[in-house]
Scaffold this active site. Structure first.
Site, short mmCIF file in Angstrom:
data_model
loop_
_atom_site.label_atom_id
_atom_site.label_comp_id
_atom_site.label_asym_id
_atom_site.label_seq_id
_atom_site.Cartn_x
_atom_site.Cartn_y
_atom_site.Cartn_z
N TYR A 156 58.60 46.28 -10.83
CA TYR A 156 59.40 45.76 -9.19
C TYR A 156 60.94 46.03 -9.03
CZ TYR A 156 56.06 42.16 -11.10
OH TYR A 156 55.07 41.25 -11.71
N CYS A 157 61.10 45.98 -7.52
CA CYS A 157 61.99 46.79 -7.03
C CYS A 157 63.09 46.35 -8.07
CB CYS A 157 62.31 45.61 -5.60
SG CYS A 157 63.34 46.66 -4.56
N PRO A 158 64.18 46.97 -7.75
CA PRO A 158 64.30 48.55 -7.41
C PRO A 158 63.83 49.50 -8.24
CG PRO A 158 66.43 47.73 -8.52
CD PRO A 158 65.32 46.47 -9.05
#
Lengths: 80, 130
Positions: free
Chosen positions: A17-19
Protein backbone atom coordinates in the site's frame (compact mmCIF):
# COMPACT_ATOMS: atom_id res chain seq x y z
CA UNK A 1 15.13 1.77 -23.95
CA UNK A 2 18.75 2.55 -24.71
CA UNK A 3 21.57 0.75 -22.96
CA UNK A 4 22.03 3.42 -20.28
CA UNK A 5 18.33 3.43 -19.33
CA UNK A 6 17.93 -0.34 -19.16
CA UNK A 7 17.02 -1.48 -15.66
CA UNK A 8 19.72 -3.22 -13.72
CA UNK A 9 17.72 -3.49 -10.51
CA UNK A 10 14.11 -4.43 -9.79
CA UNK A 11 12.21 -3.33 -6.69
CA UNK A 12 9.17 -5.55 -6.55
CA UNK A 13 6.64 -3.66 -4.41
CA UNK A 14 3.54 -5.29 -5.83
CA UNK A 15 0.85 -5.76 -3.19
CA UNK A 16 2.16 -2.94 -1.00
CA UNK A 17 0.00 0.00 0.00
CA UNK A 18 0.95 3.65 -0.52
CA UNK A 19 3.61 4.86 0.37
CA UNK A 20 5.19 1.37 0.47
CA UNK A 21 6.52 1.27 -3.11
CA UNK A 22 8.13 4.71 -2.73
CA UNK A 23 9.72 3.70 0.58
CA UNK A 24 11.07 0.48 -0.96
CA UNK A 25 12.55 2.47 -3.85
CA UNK A 26 14.25 4.89 -1.44
CA UNK A 27 15.67 2.07 0.69
CA UNK A 28 17.17 0.46 -2.41
CA UNK A 29 18.35 3.55 -4.28
CA UNK A 30 20.37 4.74 -1.27
CA UNK A 31 22.52 1.63 -1.46
CA UNK A 32 23.16 1.72 -5.21
CA UNK A 33 25.90 3.58 -7.10
CA UNK A 34 25.24 6.57 -9.35
CA UNK A 35 24.23 5.35 -12.81
CA UNK A 36 22.00 2.54 -11.53
CA UNK A 37 18.65 2.18 -13.28
CA UNK A 38 15.88 0.78 -11.11
CA UNK A 39 12.43 -0.53 -11.99
CA UNK A 40 9.80 -0.26 -9.30
CA UNK A 41 6.92 -2.67 -9.80
CA UNK A 42 3.74 -1.43 -8.13
CA UNK A 43 0.10 -2.44 -8.02
CA UNK A 44 -0.71 0.78 -6.14
CA UNK A 45 -1.86 3.43 -8.60
CA UNK A 46 -1.10 6.35 -6.25
CA UNK A 47 2.55 5.36 -6.16
CA UNK A 48 2.69 5.64 -9.94
CA UNK A 49 2.20 9.40 -9.51
CA UNK A 50 4.04 9.66 -6.20
CA UNK A 51 7.29 8.11 -7.33
CA UNK A 52 7.90 10.52 -10.27
CA UNK A 53 7.02 13.45 -7.95
CA UNK A 54 9.60 12.26 -5.45
CA UNK A 55 12.16 11.66 -8.22
CA UNK A 56 11.73 15.23 -9.42
CA UNK A 57 11.96 16.65 -5.90
CA UNK A 58 15.22 14.93 -5.08
CA UNK A 59 16.79 15.49 -8.51
CA UNK A 60 16.92 11.96 -9.89
CA UNK A 61 15.70 11.01 -13.38
CA UNK A 62 12.33 9.45 -14.27
CA UNK A 63 13.08 7.25 -17.25
CA UNK A 64 9.45 6.26 -17.80
CA UNK A 65 6.34 4.49 -16.58
CA UNK A 66 4.93 1.46 -18.28
CA UNK A 67 1.59 -0.25 -17.66
CA UNK A 68 2.03 -3.98 -17.50
CA UNK A 69 -0.48 -6.74 -16.85
CA UNK A 70 -2.06 -5.67 -13.54
CA UNK A 71 0.81 -3.48 -12.33
CA UNK A 72 3.03 -0.57 -13.31
CA UNK A 73 6.75 -0.42 -13.90
CA UNK A 74 8.21 2.95 -12.92
CA UNK A 75 11.82 3.27 -14.01
CA UNK A 76 14.25 5.66 -12.37
CA UNK A 77 17.91 6.43 -12.94
CA UNK A 78 20.14 7.45 -10.06
CA UNK A 79 22.17 10.39 -11.33
CA UNK A 80 23.56 11.83 -8.09
CA UNK B 1 15.78 23.09 2.97
CA UNK B 2 11.97 23.25 3.17
CA UNK B 3 10.66 22.79 6.68
CA UNK B 4 7.35 21.36 7.81
CA UNK B 5 6.11 20.57 11.31
CA UNK B 6 3.17 18.48 12.41
CA UNK B 7 1.32 18.82 15.68
CA UNK B 8 -0.45 15.55 16.48
CA UNK B 9 -3.15 16.28 19.06
CA UNK B 10 -5.92 13.82 18.17
CA UNK B 11 -6.49 10.23 19.26
CA UNK B 12 -8.32 9.43 16.02
CA UNK B 13 -6.48 6.55 14.40
CA UNK B 14 -7.04 7.75 10.82
CA UNK B 15 -5.73 11.22 11.60
CA UNK B 16 -2.58 9.72 13.08
CA UNK B 17 -2.19 7.50 10.02
CA UNK B 18 -2.64 10.37 7.56
CA UNK B 19 -0.29 12.73 9.40
CA UNK B 20 2.39 10.06 9.87
CA UNK B 21 2.24 9.22 6.18
CA UNK B 22 2.61 12.85 5.13
CA UNK B 23 5.42 13.42 7.61
CA UNK B 24 7.36 10.37 6.50
CA UNK B 25 7.02 11.14 2.79
CA UNK B 26 8.11 14.75 3.45
CA UNK B 27 11.09 13.41 5.38
CA UNK B 28 12.22 11.04 2.64
CA UNK B 29 11.77 13.85 0.11
CA UNK B 30 14.51 15.84 1.78
CA UNK B 31 12.39 18.19 3.88
CA UNK B 32 13.20 19.04 7.47
CA UNK B 33 10.31 17.48 9.41
CA UNK B 34 9.38 17.91 13.06
CA UNK B 35 6.51 16.13 14.77
CA UNK B 36 5.12 17.22 18.14
CA UNK B 37 2.87 14.69 19.88
CA UNK B 38 0.55 16.26 22.42
CA UNK B 39 -2.74 15.92 24.30
CA UNK B 40 -5.01 13.03 23.20
CA UNK B 41 -2.48 11.76 20.65
CA UNK B 42 0.02 10.98 23.41
CA UNK B 43 -2.16 8.13 24.68
CA UNK B 44 -1.84 6.51 21.24
CA UNK B 45 1.93 6.23 21.66
CA UNK B 46 1.85 4.11 24.82
CA UNK B 47 3.92 1.06 23.89
CA UNK B 48 1.59 -1.51 25.44
CA UNK B 49 -1.41 -0.10 23.61
CA UNK B 50 0.34 -0.07 20.23
CA UNK B 51 1.61 -3.62 20.73
CA UNK B 52 -1.93 -4.84 21.50
CA UNK B 53 -3.32 -2.71 18.64
CA UNK B 54 -5.76 -1.38 21.19
CA UNK B 55 -6.43 1.96 19.50
CA UNK B 56 -8.79 4.45 21.05
CA UNK B 57 -10.86 5.73 18.14
CA UNK B 58 -10.88 3.71 14.96
CA UNK B 59 -13.34 4.45 12.15
CA UNK B 60 -14.35 2.49 9.09
CA UNK B 61 -11.23 3.28 7.09
CA UNK B 62 -9.00 2.69 10.10
CA UNK B 63 -10.45 -0.78 10.54
CA UNK B 64 -9.47 -1.49 6.92
CA UNK B 65 -5.92 -0.30 7.62
CA UNK B 66 -5.73 -2.83 10.45
CA UNK B 67 -7.44 -5.58 8.46
CA UNK B 68 -5.16 -5.15 5.46
CA UNK B 69 -2.11 -4.90 7.71
CA UNK B 70 -0.97 -1.61 6.16
CA UNK B 71 1.94 -0.04 8.09
CA UNK B 72 0.80 1.71 11.29
CA UNK B 73 1.52 5.35 12.12
CA UNK B 74 4.32 4.29 14.44
CA UNK B 75 5.98 2.30 11.63
CA UNK B 76 5.58 5.19 9.19
CA UNK B 77 7.21 7.60 11.63
CA UNK B 78 10.05 5.16 12.29
CA UNK B 79 10.62 4.78 8.55
CA UNK B 80 10.60 8.57 8.02
CA UNK B 81 13.19 8.96 10.77
CA UNK B 82 15.43 6.23 9.36
CA UNK B 83 15.36 7.53 5.82
CA UNK B 84 15.29 11.28 6.40
CA UNK B 85 15.80 14.02 8.93
CA UNK B 86 12.52 13.70 10.82
CA UNK B 87 12.50 14.39 14.54
CA UNK B 88 9.65 13.42 16.86
CA UNK B 89 9.04 15.26 20.11
CA UNK B 90 6.86 14.32 23.06
CA UNK B 91 4.95 17.08 24.80
CA UNK B 92 6.10 17.22 28.42
CA UNK B 93 2.68 18.34 29.67
CA UNK B 94 0.88 15.46 27.91
CA UNK B 95 3.30 12.94 29.44
CA UNK B 96 2.68 14.46 32.88
CA UNK B 97 -1.08 14.31 32.34
CA UNK B 98 -1.17 10.64 31.43
CA UNK B 99 1.36 9.94 34.22
CA UNK B 100 3.71 7.87 32.11
CA UNK B 101 7.46 8.16 31.57
CA UNK B 102 8.92 8.30 28.07
CA UNK B 103 10.23 4.75 28.61
CA UNK B 104 6.63 3.45 28.42
CA UNK B 105 6.10 5.06 25.02
CA UNK B 106 6.97 3.54 21.64
CA UNK B 107 10.62 4.32 20.87
CA UNK B 108 10.11 7.02 18.23
CA UNK B 109 10.81 10.08 20.35
CA UNK B 110 13.96 12.14 20.06
CA UNK B 111 13.21 14.38 23.02
CA UNK B 112 10.63 15.67 25.49
CA UNK B 113 9.93 19.36 25.03
CA UNK B 114 7.42 22.05 25.97
CA UNK B 115 5.41 24.23 23.63
CA UNK B 116 7.88 27.11 23.69
CA UNK B 117 10.73 24.85 22.65
CA UNK B 118 8.64 23.29 19.87
CA UNK B 119 7.60 26.71 18.55
CA UNK B 120 11.29 27.56 18.34
CA UNK B 121 12.00 24.32 16.46
CA UNK B 122 9.07 24.91 14.06
CA UNK B 123 9.82 28.60 13.50
CA UNK B 124 10.04 29.70 9.88
CA UNK B 125 8.39 26.59 8.45
CA UNK B 126 4.87 25.41 7.76
CA UNK B 127 2.93 23.94 10.67
CA UNK B 128 0.08 21.46 10.25
CA UNK B 129 -2.17 20.86 13.23
CA UNK B 130 -3.83 17.46 13.16
Amino acid sequence: MTEDTKSSEVVDARGMYCPGPLMELIKTIQLKPVGTVLSVLSTDEGSVKDIPAWIQKVGQVHVGTEKKDGYWDVTVKKVK
Amino acid sequence: MDKISFVLASDEFEKLQAAAMMASVASVSGMEVNVFVTMAAMACFVRERVERKDFLRVGEVGRKVLEKKAPLYVDLLTQGKMMGTMKVFACSLALDLIEKPLSEMVPVFDDVVGVAAFLGIAEGGQVLFV
